[in-house]
Design a protein around this motif. Structure first.
Motif, PDB file in Angstrom:
ATOM      1  N   ALA A 198      23.518  43.836  59.394  1.00  0.00           N
ATOM      2  CA  ALA A 198      22.616  42.683  59.464  1.00  0.00           C
ATOM      3  C   ALA A 198      23.470  41.470  59.791  1.00  0.00           C
ATOM      4  CB  ALA A 198      21.874  42.480  58.153  1.00  0.00           C
ATOM      5  N   THR A 199      23.146  40.777  60.869  1.00  0.00           N
ATOM      6  CA  THR A 199      23.898  39.589  61.258  1.00  0.00           C
ATOM      7  C   THR A 199      22.923  38.530  61.737  1.00  0.00           C
ATOM      8  OG1 THR A 199      25.821  38.818  62.513  1.00  0.00           O
ATOM      9  CG2 THR A 199      24.329  40.334  63.642  1.00  0.00           C
ATOM     10  N   ARG A 200      23.442  37.472  62.364  1.00  0.00           N
ATOM     11  CA  ARG A 200      22.550  36.406  62.804  1.00  0.00           C
ATOM     12  C   ARG A 200      22.839  36.029  64.250  1.00  0.00           C
ATOM     13  NH1 ARG A 200      24.841  30.862  62.240  1.00  0.00           N
ATOM     14  NH2 ARG A 200      26.995  31.152  62.904  1.00  0.00           N
ATOM     15  N   VAL A 201      21.856  35.397  64.882  1.00  0.00           N
ATOM     16  CA  VAL A 201      22.035  34.797  66.203  1.00  0.00           C
ATOM     17  C   VAL A 201      21.511  33.369  66.152  1.00  0.00           C
ATOM     18  CG1 VAL A 201      21.884  36.985  67.449  1.00  0.00           C
ATOM     19  CG2 VAL A 201      19.805  35.637  67.096  1.00  0.00           C
ATOM     20  N   VAL A 202      22.221  32.475  66.812  1.00  0.00           N
ATOM     21  CA  VAL A 202      21.807  31.079  66.959  1.00  0.00           C
ATOM     22  C   VAL A 202      21.230  30.918  68.359  1.00  0.00           C
ATOM     23  CG1 VAL A 202      22.570  28.676  66.996  1.00  0.00           C
ATOM     24  CG2 VAL A 202      23.595  30.276  65.385  1.00  0.00           C
ATOM     25  N   VAL A 203      20.078  30.301  68.464  1.00  0.00           N
ATOM     26  CA  VAL A 203      19.382  30.129  69.737  1.00  0.00           C
ATOM     27  C   VAL A 203      19.214  28.648  70.034  1.00  0.00           C
ATOM     28  CG1 VAL A 203      17.283  30.614  71.055  1.00  0.00           C
ATOM     29  CG2 VAL A 203      18.139  32.299  69.402  1.00  0.00           C
ATOM     30  N   ILE A 204      19.662  28.217  71.194  1.00  0.00           N
ATOM     31  CA  ILE A 204      19.446  26.852  71.673  1.00  0.00           C
ATOM     32  C   ILE A 204      18.707  26.981  73.002  1.00  0.00           C
ATOM     33  CG2 ILE A 204      20.531  24.688  72.380  1.00  0.00           C
ATOM     34  CD1 ILE A 204      22.907  25.419  70.577  1.00  0.00           C
ATOM     35  N   ARG A 205      17.456  26.537  73.043  1.00  0.00           N
ATOM     36  CA  ARG A 205      16.611  26.794  74.209  1.00  0.00           C
ATOM     37  C   ARG A 205      15.781  25.570  74.554  1.00  0.00           C
ATOM     38  NH1 ARG A 205      11.429  27.126  72.617  1.00  0.00           N
ATOM     39  NH2 ARG A 205      10.958  27.737  70.451  1.00  0.00           N
ATOM     40  N   PRO A 206      15.296  25.490  75.796  1.00  0.00           N
ATOM     41  CA  PRO A 206      14.405  24.392  76.158  1.00  0.00           C
ATOM     42  C   PRO A 206      13.139  24.416  75.297  1.00  0.00           C
ATOM     43  CG  PRO A 206      15.218  25.481  78.136  1.00  0.00           C
ATOM     44  CD  PRO A 206      15.625  26.336  76.967  1.00  0.00           C
ATOM     45  N   ALA A 207      12.720  23.237  74.833  1.00  0.00           N
ATOM     46  CA  ALA A 207      11.493  23.169  74.058  1.00  0.00           C
ATOM     47  C   ALA A 207      10.274  23.408  74.941  1.00  0.00           C
ATOM     48  CB  ALA A 207      11.395  21.797  73.382  1.00  0.00           C
ATOM     49  N   GLY A 263      15.685  17.619  74.971  1.00  0.00           N
ATOM     50  CA  GLY A 263      14.629  18.565  75.332  1.00  0.00           C
ATOM     51  C   GLY A 263      14.888  19.984  74.874  1.00  0.00           C
ATOM     52  N   TYR A 264      15.770  20.151  73.885  1.00  0.00           N
ATOM     53  CA  TYR A 264      16.132  21.489  73.405  1.00  0.00           C
ATOM     54  C   TYR A 264      15.850  21.618  71.913  1.00  0.00           C
ATOM     55  CZ  TYR A 264      18.289  23.426  77.581  1.00  0.00           C
ATOM     56  OH  TYR A 264      18.490  23.972  78.831  1.00  0.00           O
ATOM     57  N   VAL A 265      15.648  22.856  71.478  1.00  0.00           N
ATOM     58  CA  VAL A 265      15.491  23.155  70.066  1.00  0.00           C
ATOM     59  C   VAL A 265      16.566  24.162  69.655  1.00  0.00           C
ATOM     60  CG1 VAL A 265      13.019  22.699  70.050  1.00  0.00           C
ATOM     61  CG2 VAL A 265      13.838  25.013  70.535  1.00  0.00           C
ATOM     62  N   GLU A 266      16.971  24.087  68.401  1.00  0.00           N
ATOM     63  CA  GLU A 266      17.945  25.028  67.847  1.00  0.00           C
ATOM     64  C   GLU A 266      17.252  25.859  66.772  1.00  0.00           C
ATOM     65  OE1 GLU A 266      22.548  24.900  66.299  1.00  0.00           O
ATOM     66  OE2 GLU A 266      21.165  23.388  65.516  1.00  0.00           O
ATOM     67  N   GLU A 267      17.351  27.170  66.887  1.00  0.00           N
ATOM     68  CA  GLU A 267      16.741  28.090  65.948  1.00  0.00           C
ATOM     69  C   GLU A 267      17.756  29.156  65.550  1.00  0.00           C
ATOM     70  OE1 GLU A 267      12.111  28.015  67.460  1.00  0.00           O
ATOM     71  OE2 GLU A 267      13.516  29.311  68.526  1.00  0.00           O
ATOM     72  N   GLU A 268      17.409  29.905  64.534  1.00  0.00           N
ATOM     73  CA  GLU A 268      18.297  30.970  64.071  1.00  0.00           C
ATOM     74  C   GLU A 268      17.460  32.155  63.617  1.00  0.00           C
ATOM     75  OE1 GLU A 268      22.343  31.054  61.498  1.00  0.00           O
ATOM     76  OE2 GLU A 268      20.612  30.226  60.459  1.00  0.00           O
ATOM     77  N   PHE A 269      17.955  33.354  63.906  1.00  0.00           N
ATOM     78  CA  PHE A 269      17.283  34.585  63.508  1.00  0.00           C
ATOM     79  C   PHE A 269      18.298  35.554  62.925  1.00  0.00           C
ATOM     80  CE2 PHE A 269      14.891  32.758  67.003  1.00  0.00           C
ATOM     81  CZ  PHE A 269      13.580  32.772  66.523  1.00  0.00           C
ATOM     82  N   LEU A 270      17.850  36.350  61.987  1.00  0.00           N
ATOM     83  CA  LEU A 270      18.657  37.457  61.486  1.00  0.00           C
ATOM     84  C   LEU A 270      18.248  38.703  62.249  1.00  0.00           C
ATOM     85  CD1 LEU A 270      18.563  36.882  57.622  1.00  0.00           C
ATOM     86  CD2 LEU A 270      19.921  35.705  59.375  1.00  0.00           C
ATOM     87  N   ILE A 271      19.220  39.455  62.725  1.00  0.00           N
ATOM     88  CA  ILE A 271      18.928  40.726  63.381  1.00  0.00           C
ATOM     89  C   ILE A 271      19.603  41.839  62.590  1.00  0.00           C
ATOM     90  CG2 ILE A 271      18.706  39.637  65.648  1.00  0.00           C
ATOM     91  CD1 ILE A 271      21.414  40.898  66.410  1.00  0.00           C
ATOM     92  N   SER A 272      18.948  42.980  62.530  1.00  0.00           N
ATOM     93  CA  SER A 272      19.491  44.087  61.729  1.00  0.00           C
ATOM     94  C   SER A 272      19.062  45.414  62.326  1.00  0.00           C
ATOM     95  CB  SER A 272      19.011  43.976  60.279  1.00  0.00           C
ATOM     96  OG  SER A 272      17.595  44.059  60.215  1.00  0.00           O
ATOM     97  N   GLY A 273      19.742  46.453  61.892  1.00  0.00           N
ATOM     98  CA  GLY A 273      19.435  47.793  62.368  1.00  0.00           C
ATOM     99  C   GLY A 273      20.583  48.728  62.070  1.00  0.00           C
TER     100      GLY A 273
END
Length: 497
Positions: free
Chosen positions: A92-101, A54-64
């Motif tokens: 600029a780096t990344r974050v991995v997100v694992i969250r309930p779908a 019941g989870y999804v894995e996503e990834e985002f780049l964050i920067s500033g």
């Protein structure tokens, strides 16, 4: 509009719309976008299928633009550090997100882990040790590539390593890390991205917890003492397996790690802003050649709990062999082979089998759950007895653990693996490869010792095991949800079973 542009635009609008609603933190809101190349995150969440859970894995780049900090005075052992902003640099780096779908399955808590780079790549040991509790409690998880080694590469305990930009240049080639003294603000900005909802899809966080294990826990100590009073981003901290020291923010680097120049130990600041839960193994306490947590010990208070675990090592069988297969649905019999003592790790032969005691994993789950409850409703976790220490023979030498007749440590959080043992479980006594000093050891009892401890054999053993297990659950150091599984694991793991 492409997915990357839409995510970036949505994040910007959300930041503007929620800017006044967020807590009065000093951290900036980073820009957020999707990675430029298709594929999966370079992150080991396990060999199990998150979608089926019941989870999804996503990834985002964050920067500033990140800010570094420096202390306004020399660092002191009491942790009452005052810091001020120093330099700025783009990042600029990344974050991995694992969250309930399903948003309805999300209970509101997000665990944000400062990813560990000791091995020369991003790893999530807190995810590994406690993912089962996160999944069943409806939590979300965010792993942050906070340090330079994980992004750009550099010296590490594991050798050359596999930084993101080397692992997948197409996906991560635009990342840029200005150095570990900027890691603290990068971690703060990642927390802001979580609180804003910019990386959580349809979810909205109620409570955001910072976590870090080992070298990340050392950096987390610096963050708590020097940066948190300024940033005010996180609602609670889970500091897992820290050593004694903590580098000043201006001298932070992966290699500075556990040792503080001129100080054997650094306590948490006396006026903590939010709850801090600390989990300590035998290895962490004594140090195993590093600055041991014994030099930084302090009493619990209204915002601090410290749990020390006998029979545990800094990392163990669960971290290396079990956690990646443990999705919460495998039977104890299926997992039992992974728990068996193992003397090989990453191609290196250990002098003794690695610590195979399960208590580190189960107590870690209870610690995270206790912090979550503490932040959510103000109910403080139970206080725990500390491990018993024998004073050193001479000045400057670490103390030694007080041992019982079976060779296991006295005091601390009592669990059945040390109260009804079938082996001597230690945080020490091993060598081999770069990690041998951290993996502890297992010395199974021979048949004569088992017969003396348990004259009635397996039945007698399980009776004593159950009594200790029930006590640990009642005391709040093991979760009731784990009790039946632990009992089954004990039965499957009895020598000769």
């Amino acid at each position: 509009m492409g997915r990357g542009k839409s995510v970036w635009a949505a994040a910007g609008l959300m930041a503007l719309g929620l800017g006044l609603a967020r807590s009065a933190s000093a951290a900036a809101m980073p820009q957020v976008k999707a990675p430029p190349a298709a594929g999966s995150p370079f992150f080991s969440a396990g060999a199990f299928d998150l979608k089926s859970l019941g989870y999804v894995e996503e990834e985002f780049l964050i920067s500033g633009t990140a800010t570094s900090y420096k202390l306004t005075a020399e660092p002191t052992a009491d942790g009452a550090w005052a810091a001020k902003p120093a330099e700025t640099a783009p990042y600029a780096t990344r974050v991995v997100v694992i969250r309930p779908a399903d948003p309805k399955a999300f209970k509101g808590t997000v665990a944000v882990e400062w990813l560990n780079v000791t091995g020369g790549l991003d790893a999530g040991p807190d995810w590994t040790y406690s993912h089962r509790q996160m999944l069943r409690a409806g939590m979300a998880y965010v792993g942050v590539s906070a340090q330079k080694v994980g992004v750009e590469g550099g010296a590490s305990l594991g050798g050359g390593g596999m930084p993101l930009k080397k692992a997948n240049p197409a996906r991560y080639g635009t990342l840029a890390h200005p150095g570990d003294n900027f890691s603290f603000d990068i971690f703060s900005q990642a927390g802001e991205a979580v609180k804003s909802g910019a990386v959580l899809g349809p979810l909205k966080a109620k409570h955001v917890l910072a976590t870090g294990e080992s070298q990340s826990a050392v950096f987390m100590t610096t963050y708590i003492d020097a940066v948190d009073p300024i940033a005010k981003v996180y609602d609670g901290f889970y500091v897992h397996s820290r050593f004694g020291g903590a580098p000043p923010p201006e001298t932070a680097s992966m290699r500075a790690g556990p040792n503080t120049p001129g100080l054997r130990g650094v306590k948490y600041r006396p006026n903590l802003r939010v709850p801090v839960m600390t989990l300590i193994s035998e290895t962490d306490l004594i140090g195993s050649g590093l600055s041991g947590y014994w030099a930084a010990q302090q009493p619990d208070n209204d915002k601090l709990r410290i749990w020390e675990m006998p029979g545990t090592s800094h990392v163990d069988n669960y971290m290396f062999f079990v956690g990646g297969h443990d999705d919460g649905h495998a039977s104890a019999a299926e997992l039992a082979p992974y728990w068996k003592p193992n003397d090989a790790l990453f191609g290196a032969k250990m002098a003794k089998p690695i610590n195979s005691g399960p208590q580190h994993h189960y107590v870690a789950e209870a610690a995270l759950a206790a912090l979550d409850r503490w932040v959510a409703d103000g109910k403080a976790p139970p206080k725990a007895a500390r491990l018993e220490l024998n004073p050193p023979d001479k000045e400057g030498v670490p103390p030694a653990l007080a041992l019982d007749g079976s060779g296991n440590a006295r005091g601390g959080i009592r669990t059945p693996w040390v109260d009804a043992p079938t082996a001597k479980l230690s945080g020490f006594g091993n060598s081999g490869g770069p990690y041998g000093f951290l993996v502890g050891s297992t010395q199974p009892f021979d048949a004569a010792t088992l017969a003396k401890l348990y004259p009635g054999g397996k039945t007698d053993y399980l009776k004593k095991f159950d009594a200790s297990l029930s006590g640990a659950v009642k005391a709040g150091f093991i979760l009731p949800a784990d009790q039946a599984e632990i009992r089954e694991l004990a039965a499957a793991g009895w020598p000769g079973a």
